[in-house]
Design a protein around this motif. Sequence first.
Motif, PDB file in Angstrom:
ATOM      1  N   ILE A   1       0.846  -1.191   0.000  1.00  0.00           N
ATOM      2  CA  ILE A   1       0.000   0.000   0.000  1.00  0.00           C
ATOM      3  C   ILE A   1       0.882   1.241   0.000  1.00  0.00           C
ATOM      4  O   ILE A   1       1.786   1.367   0.833  1.00  0.00           O
ATOM      5  CB  ILE A   1      -0.937   0.003   1.217  1.00  0.00           C
ATOM      6  CG1 ILE A   1      -1.876  -1.214   1.143  1.00  0.00           C
ATOM      7  CG2 ILE A   1      -1.733   1.298   1.306  1.00  0.00           C
ATOM      8  CD1 ILE A   1      -2.498  -1.584   2.453  1.00  0.00           C
ATOM      9  N   ALA A   2       0.624   2.139  -0.931  1.00  0.00           N
ATOM     10  CA  ALA A   2       1.359   3.397  -1.013  1.00  0.00           C
ATOM     11  C   ALA A   2       0.496   4.527  -0.477  1.00  0.00           C
ATOM     12  O   ALA A   2      -0.678   4.656  -0.842  1.00  0.00           O
ATOM     13  CB  ALA A   2       1.770   3.687  -2.456  1.00  0.00           C
ATOM     14  N   VAL A   3       1.083   5.339   0.398  1.00  0.00           N
ATOM     15  CA  VAL A   3       0.422   6.544   0.910  1.00  0.00           C
ATOM     16  C   VAL A   3       1.186   7.743   0.366  1.00  0.00           C
ATOM     17  O   VAL A   3       2.363   7.929   0.679  1.00  0.00           O
ATOM     18  CB  VAL A   3       0.403   6.571   2.455  1.00  0.00           C
ATOM     19  CG1 VAL A   3      -0.321   7.815   2.945  1.00  0.00           C
ATOM     20  CG2 VAL A   3      -0.254   5.315   3.009  1.00  0.00           C
ATOM     21  N   ASN A   4       0.523   8.536  -0.439  1.00  0.00           N
ATOM     22  CA  ASN A   4       1.126   9.720  -1.058  1.00  0.00           C
ATOM     23  C   ASN A   4       0.519  10.968  -0.403  1.00  0.00           C
ATOM     24  O   ASN A   4      -0.596  11.366  -0.724  1.00  0.00           O
ATOM     25  CB  ASN A   4       0.844   9.683  -2.556  1.00  0.00           C
ATOM     26  CG  ASN A   4       1.490  10.824  -3.338  1.00  0.00           C
ATOM     27  OD1 ASN A   4       1.229  10.953  -4.522  1.00  0.00           O
ATOM     28  ND2 ASN A   4       2.320  11.638  -2.719  1.00  0.00           N
ATOM     29  N   PHE A   5       1.256  11.567   0.533  1.00  0.00           N
ATOM     30  CA  PHE A   5       0.759  12.767   1.201  1.00  0.00           C
ATOM     31  C   PHE A   5       0.808  13.951   0.248  1.00  0.00           C
ATOM     32  O   PHE A   5       1.826  14.202  -0.416  1.00  0.00           O
ATOM     33  CB  PHE A   5       1.587  13.076   2.451  1.00  0.00           C
ATOM     34  CG  PHE A   5       1.269  12.186   3.620  1.00  0.00           C
ATOM     35  CD1 PHE A   5       0.119  12.388   4.371  1.00  0.00           C
ATOM     36  CD2 PHE A   5       2.120  11.152   3.967  1.00  0.00           C
ATOM     37  CE1 PHE A   5      -0.185  11.569   5.451  1.00  0.00           C
ATOM     38  CE2 PHE A   5       1.833  10.330   5.050  1.00  0.00           C
ATOM     39  CZ  PHE A   5       0.683  10.539   5.796  1.00  0.00           C
ATOM     40  N   LEU A   6      -0.291  14.713   0.192  1.00  0.00           N
ATOM     41  CA  LEU A   6      -0.404  15.869  -0.691  1.00  0.00           C
ATOM     42  C   LEU A   6      -0.448  17.179   0.079  1.00  0.00           C
ATOM     43  O   LEU A   6       0.028  18.207  -0.419  1.00  0.00           O
ATOM     44  CB  LEU A   6      -1.669  15.748  -1.557  1.00  0.00           C
ATOM     45  CG  LEU A   6      -1.806  14.456  -2.370  1.00  0.00           C
ATOM     46  CD1 LEU A   6      -3.146  14.432  -3.081  1.00  0.00           C
ATOM     47  CD2 LEU A   6      -0.667  14.320  -3.360  1.00  0.00           C
TER      48      LEU A   6
ATOM     49  N   ALA B   1       4.965  -7.002  11.417  1.00  0.00           N
ATOM     50  CA  ALA B   1       6.338  -6.504  11.320  1.00  0.00           C
ATOM     51  C   ALA B   1       6.942  -6.873   9.967  1.00  0.00           C
ATOM     52  O   ALA B   1       6.643  -7.925   9.399  1.00  0.00           O
ATOM     53  CB  ALA B   1       7.187  -7.082  12.447  1.00  0.00           C
ATOM     54  N   SER B   2       7.804  -6.001   9.452  1.00  0.00           N
ATOM     55  CA  SER B   2       8.500  -6.254   8.195  1.00  0.00           C
ATOM     56  C   SER B   2       9.881  -5.627   8.273  1.00  0.00           C
ATOM     57  O   SER B   2      10.018  -4.439   8.594  1.00  0.00           O
ATOM     58  CB  SER B   2       7.721  -5.664   7.010  1.00  0.00           C
ATOM     59  OG  SER B   2       8.484  -5.715   5.824  1.00  0.00           O
ATOM     60  N   ALA B   3      10.912  -6.420   7.971  1.00  0.00           N
ATOM     61  CA  ALA B   3      12.279  -5.919   8.056  1.00  0.00           C
ATOM     62  C   ALA B   3      12.560  -4.825   7.033  1.00  0.00           C
ATOM     63  O   ALA B   3      13.438  -3.992   7.228  1.00  0.00           O
ATOM     64  CB  ALA B   3      13.261  -7.070   7.865  1.00  0.00           C
ATOM     65  N   SER B   4      11.811  -4.799   5.934  1.00  0.00           N
ATOM     66  CA  SER B   4      12.085  -3.840   4.860  1.00  0.00           C
ATOM     67  C   SER B   4      11.258  -2.559   4.976  1.00  0.00           C
ATOM     68  O   SER B   4      11.482  -1.613   4.223  1.00  0.00           O
ATOM     69  CB  SER B   4      11.820  -4.488   3.500  1.00  0.00           C
ATOM     70  OG  SER B   4      10.452  -4.850   3.385  1.00  0.00           O
TER      71      SER B   4
ATOM     72  N   GLY C   1       5.125  -2.431   4.301  1.00  0.00           N
ATOM     73  CA  GLY C   1       5.879  -3.654   4.059  1.00  0.00           C
ATOM     74  C   GLY C   1       4.983  -4.814   3.697  1.00  0.00           C
ATOM     75  O   GLY C   1       5.377  -5.735   2.991  1.00  0.00           O
ATOM     76  N   GLY C   2       3.740  -4.788   4.178  1.00  0.00           N
ATOM     77  CA  GLY C   2       2.782  -5.855   3.916  1.00  0.00           C
ATOM     78  C   GLY C   2       1.554  -5.330   3.193  1.00  0.00           C
ATOM     79  O   GLY C   2       1.588  -4.287   2.539  1.00  0.00           O
TER      80      GLY C   2
END
Length: 304
Positions: A172-177, A201-204, A231-232
Amino acid sequence: DLTRLNCKWAFKALHGAKIRVQLVDFDLNNGCKDNILNVIDDTPTSGRSDLKYPGKSARCGQNDFKSVDRKWDAKGETVTVSFKSLKNNGSATFKLEVTSFMKIKNGKNGTFIMRACPGSSPSGCLDGPCCAGPDCCVITAGTEAQEISIPEAATPGLDCQYKVVAKTGTQIAVNFLEMDIHADENQDCLTDYVKLEETKASASSIIGKDGLTFCGQRLPNYPGPSVIVSGGNSLVIKYHTDQSTAKKGSGFKAKVSAINPICNVMNFEYKYGDEVCNSTCGVPYKPDQKKKSRVKPVPHTTTP
């Protein structure tokens, strides 16, 4: 001589793909009780995977993999390969090919649909992010970006949240405007803030187990692109204001979308100085329309 070998490899395909294995060559006849190769995935024993427990094994006089041209598909997310040898003088060898592939089904008008890919249109959260009850606002993200914000964001005592979900293997991408949230004296974002949290949790992931909190009048990462990726496939966006009478600001505006490099391009917008820039990145995989194959291999790894 190599003694007491206990080697293990764990393979996990990215972006919703699955794992396929093929034992292309082996010679484990030296020291029959010593040299054992095993391949297993994490599917429950009640599942239908070819590699569910106890998996497939090869050793002296035994080969569950059958012929060298036979390929075995995992249904689980992770495939574990192990090789144990009490004593190996180098004559016990194997070559295992591990490939990731994407499942494909026939669509309309001769097209193909990759099953792990997200849909195009987002849906959900009909009552808005400030509704009552756990997970009352859940958005199923699509490849088309959906704009989100907080209604009446300057109101004291708000606790609102969006939960954004997507298909397994998709992020999921969150693009703040826009960002206009009251910042406390030390810029710690303790009283009023927007916060991103991951459910796993995600290491990346840069979000991390403690989440990312933002406030103030500048976009996160300004003057660079203000895009944060989970990450997920699940992400929670929280908005909080305290009970004080301090001016809260107009809140934030962002676009959320589902991204998967195999399936779709990534679009994002950012402001650099007075210039508003729009960027598109990625070349999604397109199945060969002439082939009716259900699966299509993508780059593979060979384990010696």
